[in-house]
Motif scaffolding. Sequence first.
Motif, PDB file in Angstrom:
ATOM      1  N   ILE A 179     -19.387   8.410  13.096  1.00 48.52           N
ATOM      2  CA  ILE A 179     -18.123   9.130  13.258  1.00 48.52           C
ATOM      3  C   ILE A 179     -17.406   8.659  14.520  1.00 48.52           C
ATOM      4  CG2 ILE A 179     -17.073  11.413  13.599  1.00 48.52           C
ATOM      5  CD1 ILE A 179     -19.556  12.522  12.015  1.00 48.52           C
ATOM      6  N   ASP A 180     -18.172   8.383  15.569  1.00 49.09           N
ATOM      7  CA  ASP A 180     -17.605   7.996  16.865  1.00 49.09           C
ATOM      8  C   ASP A 180     -17.405   6.495  17.030  1.00 49.09           C
ATOM      9  OD1 ASP A 180     -17.470  10.620  17.747  1.00 49.09           O
ATOM     10  OD2 ASP A 180     -19.447  10.563  18.688  1.00 49.09           O
ATOM     11  N   ALA A 181     -17.692   5.682  16.024  1.00 53.68           N
ATOM     12  CA  ALA A 181     -17.689   4.224  16.172  1.00 53.68           C
ATOM     13  C   ALA A 181     -16.303   3.623  16.405  1.00 53.68           C
ATOM     14  CB  ALA A 181     -18.330   3.576  14.946  1.00 53.68           C
ATOM     15  N   ALA A 182     -15.264   4.254  15.924  1.00 57.46           N
ATOM     16  CA  ALA A 182     -13.908   3.708  16.082  1.00 57.46           C
ATOM     17  C   ALA A 182     -13.407   3.902  17.512  1.00 57.46           C
ATOM     18  CB  ALA A 182     -12.961   4.375  15.093  1.00 57.46           C
ATOM     19  N   ALA A 183     -12.333   3.222  17.838  1.00 59.72           N
ATOM     20  CA  ALA A 183     -11.752   3.317  19.183  1.00 59.72           C
ATOM     21  C   ALA A 183     -11.100   4.673  19.428  1.00 59.72           C
ATOM     22  CB  ALA A 183     -10.732   2.201  19.386  1.00 59.72           C
ATOM     23  N   THR A 184     -10.705   5.363  18.360  1.00 61.32           N
ATOM     24  CA  THR A 184     -10.083   6.680  18.492  1.00 61.32           C
ATOM     25  C   THR A 184     -10.987   7.745  17.873  1.00 61.32           C
ATOM     26  OG1 THR A 184      -8.885   6.362  16.426  1.00 61.32           O
ATOM     27  CG2 THR A 184      -7.738   5.733  18.450  1.00 61.32           C
ATOM     28  N   ALA A 185     -10.696   8.993  18.184  1.00 54.67           N
ATOM     29  CA  ALA A 185     -11.510  10.111  17.699  1.00 54.67           C
ATOM     30  C   ALA A 185     -11.374  10.277  16.183  1.00 54.67           C
ATOM     31  CB  ALA A 185     -11.096  11.398  18.404  1.00 54.67           C
ATOM     32  N   GLY A 186     -12.399  10.828  15.578  1.00 50.05           N
ATOM     33  CA  GLY A 186     -12.397  11.097  14.150  1.00 50.05           C
ATOM     34  C   GLY A 186     -11.636  12.366  13.811  1.00 50.05           C
ATOM     35  N   SER A 187     -11.709  12.743  12.545  1.00 50.87           N
ATOM     36  CA  SER A 187     -11.021  13.947  12.085  1.00 50.87           C
ATOM     37  C   SER A 187     -11.711  14.482  10.840  1.00 50.87           C
ATOM     38  CB  SER A 187      -9.558  13.645  11.761  1.00 50.87           C
ATOM     39  OG  SER A 187      -9.469  12.759  10.664  1.00 50.87           O
ATOM     40  N   ILE A 188     -11.312  15.685  10.475  1.00 45.68           N
ATOM     41  CA  ILE A 188     -11.747  16.277   9.215  1.00 45.68           C
ATOM     42  C   ILE A 188     -10.499  16.473   8.363  1.00 45.68           C
ATOM     43  CG2 ILE A 188     -12.816  18.245   8.075  1.00 45.68           C
ATOM     44  CD1 ILE A 188     -14.477  18.668  10.607  1.00 45.68           C
ATOM     45  N   LYS A 189     -10.474  15.811   7.212  1.00 48.82           N
ATOM     46  CA  LYS A 189      -9.350  15.929   6.284  1.00 48.82           C
ATOM     47  C   LYS A 189      -9.701  16.996   5.255  1.00 48.82           C
ATOM     48  CE  LYS A 189      -7.747  11.226   6.834  1.00 48.82           C
ATOM     49  NZ  LYS A 189      -7.381   9.978   6.170  1.00 48.82           N
ATOM     50  N   ILE A 190      -8.879  18.014   5.175  1.00 48.92           N
ATOM     51  CA  ILE A 190      -9.090  19.105   4.228  1.00 48.92           C
ATOM     52  C   ILE A 190      -8.300  18.787   2.960  1.00 48.92           C
ATOM     53  CG2 ILE A 190      -8.857  21.595   3.852  1.00 48.92           C
ATOM     54  CD1 ILE A 190     -10.819  20.834   6.121  1.00 48.92           C
ATOM     55  N   ARG A 191      -8.992  18.849   1.817  1.00 52.47           N
ATOM     56  CA  ARG A 191      -8.367  18.480   0.537  1.00 52.47           C
ATOM     57  C   ARG A 191      -8.590  19.561  -0.518  1.00 52.47           C
ATOM     58  NH1 ARG A 191      -6.576  13.236   0.526  1.00 52.47           N
ATOM     59  NH2 ARG A 191      -7.419  11.876   2.132  1.00 52.47           N
ATOM     60  N   ASP A 192      -7.726  19.544  -1.547  1.00 56.27           N
ATOM     61  CA  ASP A 192      -7.896  20.449  -2.676  1.00 56.27           C
ATOM     62  C   ASP A 192      -8.696  19.749  -3.781  1.00 56.27           C
ATOM     63  OD1 ASP A 192      -6.122  18.794  -4.080  1.00 56.27           O
ATOM     64  OD2 ASP A 192      -4.504  20.268  -4.110  1.00 56.27           O
ATOM     65  N   ASN A 193      -8.878  20.429  -4.912  1.00 55.36           N
ATOM     66  CA  ASN A 193      -9.707  19.846  -5.973  1.00 55.36           C
ATOM     67  C   ASN A 193      -9.051  18.668  -6.679  1.00 55.36           C
ATOM     68  OD1 ASN A 193      -7.829  21.283  -7.436  1.00 55.36           O
ATOM     69  ND2 ASN A 193      -9.326  22.467  -8.601  1.00 55.36           N
ATOM     70  N   SER A 194      -7.768  18.388  -6.393  1.00 55.16           N
ATOM     71  CA  SER A 194      -7.089  17.198  -6.923  1.00 55.16           C
ATOM     72  C   SER A 194      -7.004  16.095  -5.869  1.00 55.16           C
ATOM     73  CB  SER A 194      -5.679  17.553  -7.399  1.00 55.16           C
ATOM     74  OG  SER A 194      -5.744  18.460  -8.470  1.00 55.16           O
ATOM     75  N   ASP A 195      -7.734  16.249  -4.783  1.00 57.95           N
ATOM     76  CA  ASP A 195      -7.800  15.291  -3.674  1.00 57.95           C
ATOM     77  C   ASP A 195      -6.519  15.207  -2.851  1.00 57.95           C
ATOM     78  OD1 ASP A 195     -10.419  14.663  -4.478  1.00 57.95           O
ATOM     79  OD2 ASP A 195      -9.692  13.104  -5.819  1.00 57.95           O
ATOM     80  N   VAL A 196      -5.628  16.187  -2.970  1.00 59.72           N
ATOM     81  CA  VAL A 196      -4.411  16.208  -2.171  1.00 59.72           C
ATOM     82  C   VAL A 196      -4.777  16.590  -0.737  1.00 59.72           C
ATOM     83  CG1 VAL A 196      -2.190  17.368  -1.818  1.00 59.72           C
ATOM     84  CG2 VAL A 196      -2.947  16.762  -4.134  1.00 59.72           C
ATOM     85  N   LEU A 197      -4.250  15.839   0.220  1.00 59.15           N
ATOM     86  CA  LEU A 197      -4.481  16.146   1.628  1.00 59.15           C
ATOM     87  C   LEU A 197      -3.687  17.391   2.001  1.00 59.15           C
ATOM     88  CD1 LEU A 197      -5.665  15.351   4.420  1.00 59.15           C
ATOM     89  CD2 LEU A 197      -3.550  14.042   4.774  1.00 59.15           C
ATOM     90  N   LEU A 198      -4.394  18.421   2.452  1.00 58.70           N
ATOM     91  CA  LEU A 198      -3.744  19.664   2.849  1.00 58.70           C
ATOM     92  C   LEU A 198      -3.564  19.747   4.358  1.00 58.70           C
ATOM     93  CD1 LEU A 198      -5.682  22.150   0.526  1.00 58.70           C
ATOM     94  CD2 LEU A 198      -3.494  20.995   0.091  1.00 58.70           C
ATOM     95  N   ALA A 199      -4.566  19.287   5.099  1.00 60.38           N
ATOM     96  CA  ALA A 199      -4.530  19.373   6.562  1.00 60.38           C
ATOM     97  C   ALA A 199      -5.494  18.357   7.146  1.00 60.38           C
ATOM     98  CB  ALA A 199      -4.902  20.778   7.024  1.00 60.38           C
ATOM     99  N   GLN A 200      -5.287  18.030   8.406  1.00 59.28           N
ATOM    100  CA  GLN A 200      -6.176  17.109   9.105  1.00 59.28           C
ATOM    101  C   GLN A 200      -6.467  17.688  10.487  1.00 59.28           C
ATOM    102  OE1 GLN A 200      -5.130  13.005   8.806  1.00 59.28           O
ATOM    103  NE2 GLN A 200      -6.532  12.376  10.406  1.00 59.28           N
ATOM    104  N   ILE A 201      -7.729  17.984  10.725  1.00 55.03           N
ATOM    105  CA  ILE A 201      -8.161  18.598  11.978  1.00 55.03           C
ATOM    106  C   ILE A 201      -8.782  17.520  12.858  1.00 55.03           C
ATOM    107  CG2 ILE A 201      -9.672  20.334  13.013  1.00 55.03           C
ATOM    108  CD1 ILE A 201      -9.516  21.792  10.231  1.00 55.03           C
TER     109      ILE A 201
END
Length: 130
Positions: free
Chosen positions: A25-47
Amino acid sequence: MPAPAQYTYSAAAIVASTTSLLALIDAAATAGSIKIRDNSDVLLAQIPLTDPAGTVNGTTGQLTLTASAADDLADNNGTATYGEICDGDDNVILALPAQTGTAGASGYIVINNLSINQGGAVSLTSAVIG
């Protein structure tokens, strides 16, 4: 020792596994995130996550992820069904089911509300693995 009824890992194996997961999770140069999705895979929010993204308990091996902030402007309306834990390059490392609540639950992304409104706030209550 009696034969186990289900798989059993040593504490050392769990610590090593979740420590490796945190490193991904930490391997990239920037911080990670949690992408919240619905059952159709639509992105609802990104924390956004902190960097490092969390901590591993050295005794139990539990990985607890930490949000750096809430998503104050949700992307879309919908009902959250799962969350994708991503590295800073948006590579999905792990997906977990979402639930609402005020306390942590291992193996779940726990958020403040499963009914998300575009432009509304979505906050992480807990994300615990192991």
